[in-house]
Design a protein around this motif. Structure first.
Motif, short mmCIF file in Angstrom:
data_model
loop_
_atom_site.label_atom_id
_atom_site.label_comp_id
_atom_site.label_asym_id
_atom_site.label_seq_id
_atom_site.Cartn_x
_atom_site.Cartn_y
_atom_site.Cartn_z
N ALA A 1 -0.99 11.08 5.66
CA ALA A 1 -1.24 10.00 5.81
C ALA A 1 -2.51 9.66 6.85
CB ALA A 1 -0.11 9.01 6.63
N CYS B 1 -2.07 7.09 1.92
CA CYS B 1 -1.06 8.13 2.28
C CYS B 1 -1.12 8.71 0.65
CB CYS B 1 0.59 8.02 2.03
SG CYS B 1 1.71 8.64 1.92
N TRP C 1 6.13 2.87 3.46
CA TRP C 1 5.92 2.72 4.92
C TRP C 1 6.89 1.82 5.38
CZ3 TRP C 1 1.10 4.73 5.77
CH2 TRP C 1 0.45 5.62 4.90
N ARG D 1 7.13 2.11 10.41
CA ARG D 1 6.98 1.72 11.08
C ARG D 1 7.54 1.91 13.05
NH1 ARG D 1 4.06 -4.55 11.16
NH2 ARG D 1 5.93 -5.04 11.53
N LEU E 1 -2.04 0.95 1.99
CA LEU E 1 -1.47 -0.28 2.78
C LEU E 1 -2.42 -0.83 2.79
CD1 LEU E 1 1.23 -2.11 3.63
CD2 LEU E 1 0.90 0.11 5.88
N TYR F 1 2.51 4.42 11.75
CA TYR F 1 2.94 4.30 10.38
C TYR F 1 3.09 5.43 9.95
CZ TYR F 1 2.08 -0.82 11.06
OH TYR F 1 2.25 -2.54 11.13
N CYS G 1 4.41 7.16 6.37
CA CYS G 1 4.84 6.93 4.88
C CYS G 1 5.36 7.98 4.19
CB CYS G 1 3.14 7.15 3.91
SG CYS G 1 2.34 8.62 4.45
#
Length: 124
Positions: free
Chosen positions: A5, A21, A35, A37, A79, A92, A94
């Motif tokens: 990522a 990613c 994704w 977070r 994203l 974040y 992935c």
């Protein structure tokens, strides 16, 4: 499978940021990439996901602001985050899961492979 990522950073509220990613290693014919977070002191939460066929879904709080896409080779997921808010600040991650179905694609337990995380900071 390795997931890398990238793209995090510090931005002001209202700005945009694009996370990538990249997947390498094994390939799957049917999969979801997602994704998640995690903000400090909070549990990791689902952000959005996209299937091998291009079907996507999002958590309600990011609908209309975030977009997930996949390249033609199906090994990079993007994203795109627009109109970022301070509450979007988090690390974040992935993730990738084989044979995940749409119904369960928001559950992190469905994903076997995870990237290292990229930090997004949003200043108000």
């Amino acid at each position: 499978v390795q997931l890398q990522a990238s793209g995090g950073g510090l931005v002001q509220a209202g700005s945009s940021l694009r996370l990538s990613c990249a997947a390498s290693g094994r390939t799957f014919s049917r999969f979801f990439m997602a994704w998640f977070r995690q903000a400090p002191g909070k549990e990791r939460e689902f952000v959005g996901a996209i299937s091998w066929s291009g079907r996507s879904r999002y958590v309600e709080s990011v609908k209309g602001r975030f977009t997930i896409s996949m390249d033609d080779a199906k090994n990079t997921v993007i994203l795109q985050m627009n109109n970022l808010k301070p509450e979007d600040a988090a690390t974040y991650y992935c993730a990738m899961g084989e044979d995940v179905i749409y119904y369960s694609s928001r559950f992190e337990g469905e994903y076997d492979y995870w990237g290292q995380g990229t930090l997004v900071t949003v200043s108000s």
